[in-house]
Design a protein around this motif. Structure first.
Motif, PDB file in Angstrom:
ATOM      1  N   ALA A 144       0.829  -1.200   0.000  1.00 27.80           N
ATOM      2  CA  ALA A 144       0.000   0.000   0.000  1.00 27.80           C
ATOM      3  C   ALA A 144       0.866   1.254   0.000  1.00 27.80           C
ATOM      4  N   ALA A 145       2.000   1.160   0.644  1.00 25.19           N
ATOM      5  CA  ALA A 145       2.987   2.238   0.674  1.00 25.19           C
ATOM      6  C   ALA A 145       4.329   1.597   0.972  1.00 25.19           C
ATOM      7  N   HIS A 146       5.403   2.299   0.621  1.00 28.87           N
ATOM      8  CA  HIS A 146       6.722   1.679   0.784  1.00 28.87           C
ATOM      9  C   HIS A 146       7.789   2.758   0.857  1.00 28.87           C
ATOM     10  N   TYR A 147       8.748   2.571   1.771  1.00 28.65           N
ATOM     11  CA  TYR A 147       9.934   3.422   1.811  1.00 28.65           C
ATOM     12  C   TYR A 147      11.096   2.616   1.254  1.00 28.65           C
ATOM     13  N   GLU A 148      11.804   3.184   0.309  1.00 31.78           N
ATOM     14  CA  GLU A 148      12.944   2.521  -0.323  1.00 31.78           C
ATOM     15  C   GLU A 148      14.223   3.179   0.180  1.00 31.78           C
ATOM     16  N   PRO A 149      14.848   2.598   1.228  1.00 31.29           N
ATOM     17  CA  PRO A 149      16.022   3.251   1.813  1.00 31.29           C
ATOM     18  C   PRO A 149      17.196   3.372   0.846  1.00 31.29           C
ATOM     19  N   GLY A 150      17.381   2.419  -0.035  1.00 28.04           N
ATOM     20  CA  GLY A 150      18.483   2.489  -0.990  1.00 28.04           C
ATOM     21  C   GLY A 150      18.318   3.607  -2.005  1.00 28.04           C
ATOM     22  N   ALA A 160      -0.457   6.962   5.738  1.00 26.27           N
ATOM     23  CA  ALA A 160       0.587   6.207   5.029  1.00 26.27           C
ATOM     24  C   ALA A 160       1.844   7.054   4.868  1.00 26.27           C
ATOM     25  N   LEU A 161       1.670   8.328   4.556  1.00 27.99           N
ATOM     26  CA  LEU A 161       2.820   9.226   4.421  1.00 27.99           C
ATOM     27  C   LEU A 161       3.571   9.325   5.745  1.00 27.99           C
ATOM     28  N   THR A 162       2.852   9.460   6.846  1.00 27.70           N
ATOM     29  CA  THR A 162       3.484   9.552   8.163  1.00 27.70           C
ATOM     30  C   THR A 162       4.194   8.249   8.510  1.00 27.70           C
ATOM     31  N   HIS A 163       3.569   7.107   8.211  1.00 25.04           N
ATOM     32  CA  HIS A 163       4.174   5.795   8.455  1.00 25.04           C
ATOM     33  C   HIS A 163       5.506   5.681   7.705  1.00 25.04           C
ATOM     34  N   GLU A 164       5.494   6.011   6.429  1.00 23.55           N
ATOM     35  CA  GLU A 164       6.712   5.896   5.623  1.00 23.55           C
ATOM     36  C   GLU A 164       7.742   6.951   6.024  1.00 23.55           C
ATOM     37  N   ALA A 165       7.274   8.119   6.464  1.00 24.42           N
ATOM     38  CA  ALA A 165       8.199   9.147   6.956  1.00 24.42           C
ATOM     39  C   ALA A 165       8.933   8.646   8.199  1.00 24.42           C
ATOM     40  N   MET A 166       8.254   7.839   9.021  1.00 21.68           N
ATOM     41  CA  MET A 166       8.924   7.255  10.188  1.00 21.68           C
ATOM     42  C   MET A 166      10.022   6.307   9.741  1.00 21.68           C
ATOM     43  N   HIS A 167       9.780   5.540   8.676  1.00 20.18           N
ATOM     44  CA  HIS A 167      10.857   4.694   8.145  1.00 20.18           C
ATOM     45  C   HIS A 167      12.015   5.556   7.636  1.00 20.18           C
ATOM     46  N   MET A 168      11.698   6.722   7.076  1.00 19.68           N
ATOM     47  CA  MET A 168      12.746   7.636   6.641  1.00 19.68           C
ATOM     48  C   MET A 168      13.569   8.098   7.839  1.00 19.68           C
ATOM     49  N   VAL A 169      12.913   8.397   8.961  1.00 19.29           N
ATOM     50  CA  VAL A 169      13.623   8.784  10.186  1.00 19.29           C
ATOM     51  C   VAL A 169      14.554   7.649  10.618  1.00 19.29           C
ATOM     52  N   GLN A 170      14.046   6.407  10.553  1.00 16.75           N
ATOM     53  CA  GLN A 170      14.870   5.250  10.905  1.00 16.75           C
ATOM     54  C   GLN A 170      16.088   5.157   9.978  1.00 16.75           C
ATOM     55  N   ASP A 171      15.909   5.532   8.722  1.00 15.83           N
ATOM     56  CA  ASP A 171      17.005   5.552   7.770  1.00 15.83           C
ATOM     57  C   ASP A 171      17.989   6.662   8.118  1.00 15.83           C
ATOM     58  N   CYS A 172      17.479   7.833   8.480  1.00 17.86           N
ATOM     59  CA  CYS A 172      18.351   8.950   8.870  1.00 17.86           C
ATOM     60  C   CYS A 172      19.234   8.560  10.053  1.00 17.86           C
ATOM     61  N   MET A 173      18.665   7.851  11.018  1.00 15.94           N
ATOM     62  CA  MET A 173      19.436   7.462  12.196  1.00 15.94           C
ATOM     63  C   MET A 173      20.547   6.476  11.837  1.00 15.94           C
ATOM     64  N   ALA A 174      20.346   5.683  10.784  1.00 15.41           N
ATOM     65  CA  ALA A 174      21.358   4.720  10.350  1.00 15.41           C
ATOM     66  C   ALA A 174      22.319   5.327   9.328  1.00 15.41           C
ATOM     67  N   GLY A 175      21.979   6.502   8.822  1.00 15.71           N
ATOM     68  CA  GLY A 175      22.768   7.146   7.776  1.00 15.71           C
ATOM     69  C   GLY A 175      21.967   7.128   6.495  1.00 15.71           C
ATOM     70  N   LEU A 176      21.440   8.260   6.087  1.00 16.11           N
ATOM     71  CA  LEU A 176      20.455   8.336   5.004  1.00 16.11           C
ATOM     72  C   LEU A 176      20.920   7.718   3.690  1.00 16.11           C
ATOM     73  N   ASN A 177      22.175   7.793   3.382  1.00 15.47           N
ATOM     74  CA  ASN A 177      22.638   7.305   2.081  1.00 15.47           C
ATOM     75  C   ASN A 177      23.156   5.870   2.147  1.00 15.47           C
ATOM     76  N   ASN A 178      22.331   4.986   2.677  1.00 11.69           N
ATOM     77  CA  ASN A 178      22.608   3.550   2.677  1.00 11.69           C
ATOM     78  C   ASN A 178      21.271   2.827   2.688  1.00 11.69           C
ATOM     79  N   SER A 179      21.266   1.532   2.808  1.00 13.31           N
ATOM     80  CA  SER A 179      19.996   0.810   2.800  1.00 13.31           C
ATOM     81  C   SER A 179      19.642   0.245   4.178  1.00 13.31           C
ATOM     82  N   SER A 180      20.259   0.766   5.232  1.00 17.78           N
ATOM     83  CA  SER A 180      19.994   0.291   6.592  1.00 17.78           C
ATOM     84  C   SER A 180      19.011   1.204   7.314  1.00 17.78           C
ATOM     85  N   LEU A 181      18.282   0.623   8.257  1.00 16.48           N
ATOM     86  CA  LEU A 181      17.378   1.381   9.119  1.00 16.48           C
ATOM     87  C   LEU A 181      17.745   1.085  10.566  1.00 16.48           C
ATOM     88  N   MET A 182      17.436   2.027  11.469  1.00 10.22           N
ATOM     89  CA  MET A 182      17.732   1.873  12.884  1.00 10.22           C
ATOM     90  C   MET A 182      16.502   2.288  13.688  1.00 10.22           C
TER      91      MET A 182
END
Length: 163
Positions: free
Chosen positions: A53-59, A79-101
């Motif tokens: 239904a929605a997806h965050y692509e960290p890579g 859905a936007l807020t949900h995926e934005a939270m995944h973006m925050v998780q990506d920022c914490m791991a380093g935005l320019n990679n495919s990891s989440l924290m």
């Protein structure tokens, strides 16, 4: 996900900073997301199998919201807020990679958010266990628990992504 991470996520309640209380509109959320360099698109389908239904692509630093799944304004915003939270998780791991924290893995905790996840998370556990891999449980628990709290997610974007 290991038991310790789940326990930390569900029961941890200390913090260093508090988040601002402000009403976040869709436009504000989109502006914050775009300031990080992440793109947002509305497509007919999302995800590798085209069934999300929605997806965050960290890579790719991209959020996709499926047109067919989110026809109502409230669902699209959630859905936007949900995926934005995944973006925050990506920022914490380093935005320019495919990891989440998760927040529990980060060095600073937000008491009001972690407390809310602890209380609200129980509602989402069975859904998460049914549809996600165990390695993703904690990440999804945070995103589901906070998808109806755009103010908190916006505050986290400011703290974790736009510093």
């Amino acid at each position: 996900m290991n038991r310790r991470t789940l326990i930390c996520l569900l029961f941890l309640s200390f913090c260093f900073n508090s988040l601002p209380a402000e009403a976040v509109t869709r436009k504000t959320m989109l502006d914050l997301i775009r300031q990080t360099g992440v793109t947002v698109s509305r497509r007919p389908t999302c995800g590798a199998n085209g069934q999300a239904a929605a997806h965050y692509e960290p890579g790719n630093n991209a959020i996709c919201i499926a047109e067919s799944q989110y026809r109502s304004t409230g669902n699209w915003d959630q859905a936007l807020t949900h995926e934005a939270m995944h973006m925050v998780q990506d920022c914490m791991a380093g935005l320019n990679n495919s990891s989440l924290m998760t927040l529990a893995q980060n060095v600073s905790y937000e008491r009001n958010i972690v407390s809310y996840i602890r209380d609200r998370g129980r509602h989402w556990v069975s859904l998460i266990k049914r549809y996600y891999r165990p390695a993703d449980y904690a990440l999804e628990l945070e995103a589901y628990a906070l998808q109806d709290r755009p103010d908190d997610v916006a505050g986290l974007i400011k703290q974790k992504c736009l510093r």
